[in-house]
Scaffold this active site. Structure first.
Site: not given
Ligand SMILES: [Zn+2]
Length: 633
Positions: A144, A128, A175, A90
């Site tokens: 993940r 992000k 992502e 993370s």
């Protein structure tokens, strides 16, 4: 509906604030909220999750597995988990420029250690993404998962999903996202939130038409982090233009983003800074929390905490903030009441950033204030300690006694039933200390009108609390001694075993990395007052899991970890700096050479006496250069 589910519902509806919840309930709720979020059906807003519930969990149970693990993503598939080609961690989060500055300080420290000029360091900033994390090794795409093992979801590529910028497969971490404008135009009728849609793309059953179309339209994409547009510059540029950089990046891409990721690009520095179990130290995400509201204060009530601190709690006109109705907020301390005029009828600005219950940032329109002169619980005259209004009647003030007893069971967190209501009732029947509670048997509870079943339960819970294994630092922290929160207790017990801590003096505590002289003095005092109670409770043989003294070694591989070392003479670097650094890498710095000392590190112009005592006690002598060689090898 199970009891647990109905509790979850009530928490979502804000019938409880985190303060009302037991540690177990809070942890359970966080777990559920996290799973629901990862599955694309969030039950609370991200803001509430991060700022309220997770923040409170971190506060109460810093060791909770949920905080230790990489946030799981894409769990809940039927496939077996497979090992990821690369560990996916993370990202550490910062909510203010101050926190970013601390990160920069760590970079500066690493630069000094590597003898690298800080001016040459480049920072890269990227949006992000608020999508669905995955890892593309060119053949397969994985979720993940827990950061080490994930599920194979290559089917998304088989369904035609394209890579951002029409680039190639196999670019590693990224992502799955959907274009914001497209979502609003074409998908927002069918999906509540982009996250639900993103999650639907990877599901096992066949895609619906809208999802297929979004893939064809290249609105749904896999975005490798390497493909993201970015800002690059030095640390000075970042400091000077922080706000502008953030503003620019937040509008850089047409995807949902929830912050800005900063990282250093220097490969050596990155590997030197490394990672902990949860995140890379060379990277940090800045998140903004803009939720503020202006609210009218209906009244201010003083509340006595277990330490005697009086907190002004403002009752508010019910107000919506971050999707929740807020009816009260803490004023933090009475200094704010006095200086800013927090009183009935005043208008305040509220935020929920990083706090359990909303915090009053400032008073926009002051009103007449009322400062209590006597303690609302014991009627003692209150005294000011800088900004804090205090009841100093620690030994007898009912609110403090009740607060301390309640705190003990809350921190122990291995029992149920000793919440505020039980403790208040015990107080009414003359119970004043933890040790008195442990002397009670089932019949005693019955005699205090607890009812047969409750009495049996309380008695069982008490037994459970000392038979179940419990970390020694948690047990120690439960007494609520000033400066002895869970973090400090754990730190302390990494250096000294629990049976030795009552013998420690101030300088021994101050010498442990992370403790200041003032805290050390308070801790020594606090331990003194605790001694009798502690010894008594240990007669119940609490089942303590002892902190391993060696645990301090885990992060460091040099041979001096845990060793007692004395620095003497004139060093090439500053001696204070060397001591501080030594403590930070797990070396115990002591001031005089004794039989317990392991090494004497000498600079120039060393007094003969130090050398003689080292020889007398058989302490090994190292030059400054030898020492540096050893710790950096
Ligand atoms: Zn009082």
């Amino acid at each position: 509906m199970s009891l647990l589910k109905s509790l979850t519902q009530q928490i979502i509806q804000q019938k409880f604030i985190p303060n009302d919840l037991s540690d177990n309930d809070l942890a359970e709720f966080c777990q559920q909220a996290n799973e629901a979020y990862r599955q694309g059906n969030p039950i609370i807003s991200d803001q509430d999750y991060d700022f309220i519930y997770l923040a409170e969990l971190k506060n109460r149970l810093p060791q909770h597995p949920l905080l230790q693990l990489v946030e799981p993503e894409g769990q809940g598939f039927s496939e077996e988990k497979v090992r990821l080609p690369e560990i996916m961690l993370s990202t550490d989060k910062a909510y203010s420029w101050g926190e970013i500055q601390k990160w920069i300080e760590r970079i500066e420290k690493a630069c000094i250690e590597l003898d690298t000029d800080i001016k040459t360091i480049q920072i890269k900033a990227t949006p992000k993404l608020d999508g669905f994390a995955g890892y593309d090794d060119g053949l397969h795409l994985y979720t993940r998962g827990d950061g080490k093992k994930g599920s194979d979801i290559t089917r998304v590529f088989d369904r035609g999903l394209q890579v951002f910028n029409d680039s190639e497969r196999g670019q590693g971490a990224g992502e799955i996202v959907v274009k914001k404008s497209y979502f609003e135009q074409c998908l927002s009728d069918s999906f509540e939130h982009p996250r639900n849609f993103q999650a639907s793309l990877i599901k096992e059953k066949e895609l619906d038409e809208k999802a297929k179309q979004a893939i064809v339209d290249k609105a749904a994409l896999f975005v490798p982090f390497a493909q993201l547009p970015n800002w690059r510059g030095g640390i000075n540029e970042l400091s000077d233009n922080f706000k502008k950089i953030i503003a620019d990046i937040l509008i850089m891409v047409d995807f949902d983003i929830d912050g800005v990721v900063f990282e250093i690009t220097d490969v050596n520095l990155k590997s030197h800074m490394g990672a902990n179990r949860k995140f890379h130290r060379w990277q940090i995400a800045y998140k903004e929390n803009k939720d503020k509201a202006q609210v009218k204060v209906l009244g201010v009530t003083p509340q006595v905490g277990r330490t005697g601190k009086i907190t002004p709690v403002a009752e508010l006109e019910p107000t919506q903030l971050s999707g929740a109705t807020i009816v009260r907020a803490t004023g933090h301390h009475y200094g704010l009441v006095k200086e800013q005029g927090l009183g009935e009828g005043s208008i305040v600005e509220l935020t929920r950033s990083g706090l359990v219950i909303p915090k009053i940032i400032k008073v926009l329109k002051p009103a007449e204030i009322s400062i209590p002169e006597i303690c609302p619980s014991c009627s003692s005259v209150l005294t000011w300690q800088s900004d804090f209004l205090m009841c100093m009647n620690h030994a007898e003030c009912p609110a403090q006694i009740i607060g301390r007893m309640e705190y003990f069971f809350k921190i122990l967190a291995n029992n149920d039933g000793f919440g505020i209501a039980t403790i208040e009732k015990l107080y009414e029947h003359g119970v004043r200390t933890i040790s008195q509670i442990y002397q009670l048997n089932e019949q005693d509870f019955v005699n205090m009108d607890f009812g047969d079943k409750t009495s049996q339960n309380l008695s069982n819970q008490l037994r459970r609390s000392f038979t179940q294994e419990i970390e020694d630092w948690r047990f120690l922290a439960a007494f609520g001694i000033n400066r002895m929160g869970m973090g400090n207790c754990e730190n302390l017990l990494k250096s000294y075993s629990i049976k030795d801590i009552f013998k420690l003096n101030e300088s021994e505590i101050a010498n442990i990395n992370g403790f200041a002289t003032l805290s050390a003095a308070l801790i020594v005092d606090g331990l003194k007052t605790l001694r009798e109670e502690y010894d008594y409770l240990l007669t119940y043989k609490f089942n303590l899991e002892l902190t391993s003294l060696k645990q301090v070694n885990l992060d460091f591989s040099h041979p001096l970890v845990g060793r007692k070392v004395v620095f003497t003479g004139r060093m090439k670097g500053s001696r204070d700096e060397m001591k501080r650094h030594a403590k930070s890498i797990g070396i115990q710095v002591v001031s005089s050479v004794t039989g317990k000392t392991d090494y004497l590190i000498i600079g120039d112009k060393v007094g003969q006496k130090k050398i003689e005592s080292a020889e007398k006690f058989g302490v090994k002598i190292l030059s400054e250069a030898d020492y540096i060689n050893i710790i950096t090898q």
